[in-house]
Design a protein around this motif. Sequence first.
Motif, short mmCIF file in Angstrom:
data_model
loop_
_atom_site.label_atom_id
_atom_site.label_comp_id
_atom_site.label_asym_id
_atom_site.label_seq_id
_atom_site.Cartn_x
_atom_site.Cartn_y
_atom_site.Cartn_z
N GLN A 127 10.08 -17.62 -0.37
CA GLN A 127 9.98 -16.67 -1.49
C GLN A 127 8.65 -15.93 -1.49
N ASP A 128 7.58 -16.59 -1.06
CA ASP A 128 6.27 -15.92 -1.02
C ASP A 128 6.26 -14.82 0.04
N ILE A 129 6.88 -15.10 1.17
CA ILE A 129 6.94 -14.09 2.24
C ILE A 129 7.84 -12.93 1.82
N HIS A 130 8.96 -13.25 1.13
CA HIS A 130 9.87 -12.17 0.67
C HIS A 130 9.15 -11.23 -0.28
N TYR A 131 8.33 -11.80 -1.16
CA TYR A 131 7.57 -10.97 -2.12
C TYR A 131 6.66 -9.99 -1.37
N VAL A 132 5.88 -10.54 -0.42
CA VAL A 132 4.93 -9.71 0.33
C VAL A 132 5.68 -8.69 1.20
N ASP A 133 6.80 -9.12 1.77
CA ASP A 133 7.59 -8.28 2.67
C ASP A 133 8.04 -6.99 1.96
N ARG A 134 8.65 -7.16 0.79
CA ARG A 134 9.15 -5.98 0.06
C ARG A 134 8.00 -5.09 -0.41
N LEU A 135 6.95 -5.73 -0.92
CA LEU A 135 5.82 -4.95 -1.41
C LEU A 135 5.17 -4.16 -0.27
N LEU A 136 5.01 -4.79 0.88
CA LEU A 136 4.42 -4.07 2.01
C LEU A 136 5.29 -2.89 2.43
N ALA A 137 6.61 -3.08 2.42
CA ALA A 137 7.51 -1.98 2.80
C ALA A 137 7.33 -0.80 1.83
N GLN A 138 7.25 -1.09 0.54
CA GLN A 138 7.07 -0.02 -0.45
C GLN A 138 5.74 0.70 -0.21
N LEU A 139 4.70 -0.09 0.03
CA LEU A 139 3.37 0.50 0.20
C LEU A 139 3.26 1.27 1.51
N GLU A 140 3.86 0.74 2.57
CA GLU A 140 3.85 1.46 3.86
C GLU A 140 4.56 2.80 3.71
N ALA A 141 5.71 2.79 3.01
CA ALA A 141 6.46 4.04 2.83
C ALA A 141 5.61 5.05 2.05
N LYS A 142 4.97 4.57 1.00
CA LYS A 142 4.18 5.47 0.15
C LYS A 142 2.99 6.03 0.93
N ALA A 143 2.35 5.17 1.75
CA ALA A 143 1.13 5.59 2.45
C ALA A 143 1.44 6.28 3.79
N GLY A 144 2.71 6.29 4.18
CA GLY A 144 3.07 6.92 5.47
C GLY A 144 2.61 6.12 6.67
N VAL A 145 2.54 4.80 6.52
CA VAL A 145 2.17 3.94 7.66
C VAL A 145 3.36 3.91 8.62
N THR A 146 3.08 4.13 9.91
CA THR A 146 4.20 4.33 10.83
C THR A 146 4.62 3.09 11.62
N ARG A 147 3.78 2.02 11.61
CA ARG A 147 4.24 0.78 12.28
C ARG A 147 4.04 -0.37 11.29
N PRO A 148 4.97 -1.33 11.30
CA PRO A 148 4.92 -2.36 10.26
C PRO A 148 3.69 -3.26 10.39
N ILE A 149 3.07 -3.54 9.27
CA ILE A 149 1.96 -4.50 9.24
C ILE A 149 2.60 -5.89 9.27
N LEU A 150 2.11 -6.75 10.16
CA LEU A 150 2.71 -8.08 10.29
C LEU A 150 2.06 -9.05 9.30
N VAL A 151 2.72 -10.19 9.11
CA VAL A 151 2.28 -11.18 8.11
C VAL A 151 2.06 -12.52 8.79
N HIS A 152 0.97 -13.17 8.41
CA HIS A 152 0.60 -14.48 8.94
C HIS A 152 0.43 -15.42 7.75
#
Length: 348
Positions: A127-152
């Motif tokens: 659940q913690d990874i799912h939270y970060v996953d969705r939030l990162l996707a929203q933020l990447e889309a908004k900021a125009g980031v073109t390659r996915p930021i990975l999570v550790h």
Amino acid sequence: MRSPKDFFRPLAVGAPAPVREVPFRPSRMIHFFDPGNEKMAAKVPAIAPTVDVLLGNLEDAVAADRKEAARAGLVRTAKETDFGDTQLWTRVNSLDSPWALDDLITLVTEIGDKLDVIMVPKVEGAQDIHYVDRLLAQLEAKAGVTRPILVHAILETATGVANVEQIAGASPRMQGISLGPADLAASRRMKTTRVGGGHPGYLVREDPHADEVAPRATFQQDLWHYTIARMVDACAAHGILPYYGPFGDIKDTTACEDQFRNAFLLGCVGAWSLHPVQIDIAKRVFSPAPADVAWARKVIAAMGDGTGAVMIDGKMQDDATYKQCQVVASLADALAARDPELRDAYAA
Ligand code: 1VU
Ligand code: MG
């Protein structure tokens, strides 16, 4: 849980497509620095070419009243520094803290194009990874980031260890997992007060001697073996990378090297360096020895298509040793491509 068909779909409209395979980039040491500490941050351009990963730490070890300064310092350092092919990671504050949301929003918006990996501490379950996953996707889309930021994820709670397989497979963003022995010890109510490494009290003792007088030898045991092995299996099963975390006794470089080597032999690809003195230890330990690389290449050459059995120097080789040797040889190739000293050592 997402259906397997949806697993590789972006979680926000306009977000970059998730990676299908975690790219293997050398990451023998994840070098921690406090971006709010001006003296330490000033050393980053000089340290960058000497490490595989630089990590701007915003979480533990950064005092509560220095959180905003550390975040701003990381944004500044990332914008001003040319990292070459050294990776830039960050460790954000834990998801139950008041800072985590602003960490993610600020960093992705301001330096999302420079960040390779975001380390998330105290992960307890998928659940913690799912939270970060969705939030990162929203933020990447908004900021125009073109390659996915990975999570550790850091494995540093008893619940996290219980759920490590689900964490490893929670998202295509998952790059790897580090063992966090200090928080994990507290979470488990272990009676240690150290950051990683062994403990003289955790031992087995040989049986009494016949005379019942001669002293009985004791053998110190590894407190972390079980957890590292579980983490390595979970990571391998999900195609992501396992790491040993921090070793807090900075002056005890020998024990640090031992701890790192145990992790390397068990399958880890790197460890954290907290102080410049630990950088070369990690480099030495997580780069296979030239003699081992030469042996691996000899076995691979002798095994042809990798099937059957041959004898080399009195040792039986077959499909399984061939695969082990491929692990060593392919790691050597990846490191040689990054490190000219190793290229020469492995070519010799
Ligand atoms: O010689 P100078 O004074 O110019 O510089 C010092 C010091 O600033 C510098 N230095 C570093 N530079 C870059 N990156 C570092 N990580 C780093 N650490 C030190 O090197 C020169 C010599 O330093 P020192 O031997 O006098 O050491 P200090 O007493 O200054 O610092 C020691 C600590 C351990 C406090 C420092 O290395 C540090 O803060 N490291 C990072 C700690 C950290 O990130 N902890 C969180 C991860 S571990 C965890 O979460 C679980 C326990
Ligand atoms: Mg921790």
